[in-house]
Scaffold this active site. Sequence first.
Site, PDB file in Angstrom:
ATOM      1  N   GLU A  63       8.615 -22.406  12.012  1.00 30.48           N
ATOM      2  CA  GLU A  63       8.852 -21.987  10.623  1.00 30.48           C
ATOM      3  C   GLU A  63       9.788 -22.942   9.874  1.00 30.48           C
ATOM      4  OE1 GLU A  63       8.062 -17.250  10.791  1.00 30.48           O
ATOM      5  OE2 GLU A  63       9.924 -17.933  11.685  1.00 30.48           O
ATOM      6  N   GLU A  74       2.485 -16.177  17.234  1.00 38.65           N
ATOM      7  CA  GLU A  74       3.205 -14.903  17.154  1.00 38.65           C
ATOM      8  C   GLU A  74       2.225 -13.858  16.645  1.00 38.65           C
ATOM      9  OE1 GLU A  74       6.861 -15.001  14.915  1.00 38.65           O
ATOM     10  OE2 GLU A  74       7.506 -16.885  15.828  1.00 38.65           O
TER      11      GLU A  74
END
Length: 1009
Positions: free
Chosen positions: A456, A523
């Site tokens: 991220e 994820e």
Amino acid sequence: MGKTAEKPEFAWLSDPEVFAVNTLPAHSDHQYFLNEAEAERGRSSLKQSLNGSWRLAWSKSPELRNRRFYQMGFDESGMDTVEVPSNLEVLGYGQPQYVNIQYPWDGSEETGLKTPLRDNPVACYVKHFTLDKGLSDKQVILSFQGVATAMYVWLNGTFVGYSEDSFTPSEFDVTDCLQEGDNKLAVEVFKYSSASYLEDQDFWRLSGIFRDVDLYAIPLAHIQDLRVASTLENDYREGKLTVQYQAAGQADQVLLRLYDLDGQIYDSQANDFAKSGTFVMDHLPVKAWSSEQPVLYKAELVLEDSGRVLEVVPLKLGFRTFEIKNRLMLLNGKRIVFKGINRHEFDCRRGRAVTEEDMLWDINFLKQHNINAVRTSHYPNQSRWYELCDQYGIYLIDEVNLESHGSWNKLTKVEPSWNVPGSKPEWLENVMFRANNMFQRDKNHPAILIWSLGNESYAGDDLAKMGEFFKKNDPDRVVHYEGVTWNRDYDFITEVESRMYAKPKEIEEYLTNNPPKPFISCEYAHAMGNSTGGLQLYTALEKYPQYQGGFIWDYLDQGLLTKNSQGQEYLAYGGDFDDRPNDGEFCGNGIVFADRTPSPKARAVKELYSNLKMTINKEGITIKNDNLFVDTSGYDFVLTLLCDGRPVAEYQYNLNIVAQDKQNLPLPKSPKLTGELVWHLDARLKEDQPWASSGFVVASAEYLVPETRVKKQASADLPDFRIINGDFNLGVWANGVKALFSKDKGGLISLKYGDRELIKQKPRLTFWRALTDNDRGAGYGFDMAMWENAGKFAKQTDFKLELTETGARISYDFLLPVGKDLQVKVAYTVDRTGTIGVKAVFPGAAGLPGLPEFGLELALPHDFNHFAYYGKGPEENYLDRQAGSFLGIWTSSAAENVARYLRPQETGNREGLRKLAIYDRQGSGVVFSAAAKPFSGSVLPYSTAQLEAADHWFDLPDSEYTWVKLLAAQMGVGGDDSWGAPVHDEYLLPSSKSYELNFTISPFLHQLA
């Protein structure tokens, strides 16, 4: 790269271009010993641990620290004593702070790298030591395995160096700084630096020396660095070993010995000593390494001089080939499916200072729950973790210590105006340093299949150059980076299509449109609180070849053990330490609770991740072996026939189903029995494994026989039956049972068996569950708020008594306060045997929000706190999370039925209840039996309202009652994500449908008949 300097500069903390001063180049994490005897024992005389007691002076800001603490002769009597490794905040120094995306100083300091951080705690460490004899008269290296976040180092008053990058080793040559006798090591650790912008991981912000500190001596000749490639060739039938090395010092020759699995030397080669060299051994008759068979071979490099051993370097080799071919990731030529999970290094008492005991517990848990892969979210782990994954067989995505989430994702909006590293030249060397640190240390571990560039951090040229580095230096592994989904101009960085929290339909759309890359969910299945519902919708995607699995978020709740103001110990989440800002209980995402006890969510993961896919139906049994390499000869298959939950027959099978094949078996002819019949199949380990004992169940399946013969109720003599019709209450007496129904309070207000009162609070309509974390994230509190008090404030509009041939029927009508004329009916029938039937009907109403649940909630005496049931178990399960739960007779207690999610919420439900008995220690109580179809329900020490009102478990009162829910249905718990994803439609309860709860109440006769 970094700089060489004679003295420290405070300005380095805020300069992204200064991150390593006087540090040694990164290298492989191989061990080395003076001789073969040391290597056999695994203890080196060349290594000295500096773990243990250190002196500490802690300051809340740089201005308050004593800058002279590192000097010789400094008075240390006022310093504290702490253990290293440890995180300072869990020892009481400073404040633990949990934030997810936002930076911890948001709102207190300027963001965007505009100013240096002022509120920056500093820890001044001192360690005194005497150099071990084995290290004397040699070059000595000081090694820090993990320090957060930036550190300055002195030895005996001399500045040694400066380092950032919290999660890889920082090493310094301290040979010239050592002295005879006492040595003073001083380390100044700053919690924040420019590096903190790159370490914005979703975790508690903790600081200090949290991994091992060691001294290493370099022998006369030394292997400085190793590159081991142990791959497969010739259609994956033979092994090839390539060992490249960098050496220092003087010796005659370098030997490489390879041992077979019996410990005998298979091959040996020798090179004349040089600063670098290469060995190649090919056409090796080896067994391949995989998660299913983690076969490790032993080898060793030996440096010799005139026949004298100068150094021994042991190696553990796993021969395997990982590659992308035809848009598929292949391990040893087979399409791999990652049954993975994300794992932070964490312990509820020690923070990130995890021990080998923690790691072994984790490894065993992963193997026992069919989890074959881990993503090291979001930083390199301790080296010992990689060794254990090599040994036990856990595939790894190894992730660079890089996350800058808060620099581009602001209040859920993508706004990368100042994101780091982006394409900023001042950050390039820094992130390349981090990539190289991880690569050099970890490159020889067969468990690592994929390199991840971080997490991220958006996209940009800097990340692209990191990707180029891995592809150039390690073409035998795959490069992964999910962040390109935010900027597809950089799609070339990643070799796999990796997404976070994509819904099953979104993934399926990608997979059915000629996808250019294999797909993984790096994820998914956000396991926050009571969650992991709908996981089966993801595992069902394995039918598409390019869906190659995913990594659940995540493994372990990040709850820190602390005490409240009353001295009660509890697991804390964000805000509990007055940490501001914080992100609350968002750190509670694990399938394991923070104290390393499994949560009920883990059962579904275990079943859905199993490589043995077993189904039973009227046609028979089908067992599919989804393993890539091993057959099923290591399992006993045990088939059990249950009648009303009790085993009545057992059959055992020894099956050798080869990998990727299946076998069909007929069901045995069942004996003639009266009752509900269920076939249950277990696959059990035949022999002990390193991670479980023989008999351990790795997978299960069941089949409810539809032609079940139901027991006929025996006709009973009808004893005396009395109805006492009072002005306010209606009493019904039958067979020792005394029931009292209120005419104006809407239900059964007293139930006595003999003289014992069972009803503490009458059955009341319930439409509401204590909100789960996913409910809150999806906005169900707002959308469904009308149902919270619909039962509590339901208005009784009618009461009727009807006499029947077998007893009496008492019925109530209720008007619900939901803004329209919606009536719910609840009826009780009492027959002459004393059995009470209960029927509650929700008729359905278009135009209203969906229902969280529908049924009745009542309170029994506190000492009725044990229960047994015939239904799905043994642990809680829900409409969308039933995998791993099976029909049987299970027992528990109200207290044990509470799953300790970080924040109190809905818990304890069971699906498929046929009978539910609740009783005291003496075995007397009440049993609720399904009258038409199975119901769901729970037995807890807390009511729904109490759970809903509590932010922590200590907020809940001491239990006065046992609270029982009996439900026609409860909606699923969801789990795609916890910030907006709804429960999937098939697991919702639309208000337009009707729901009926139908059960009987009778005395408990010490067993479930």
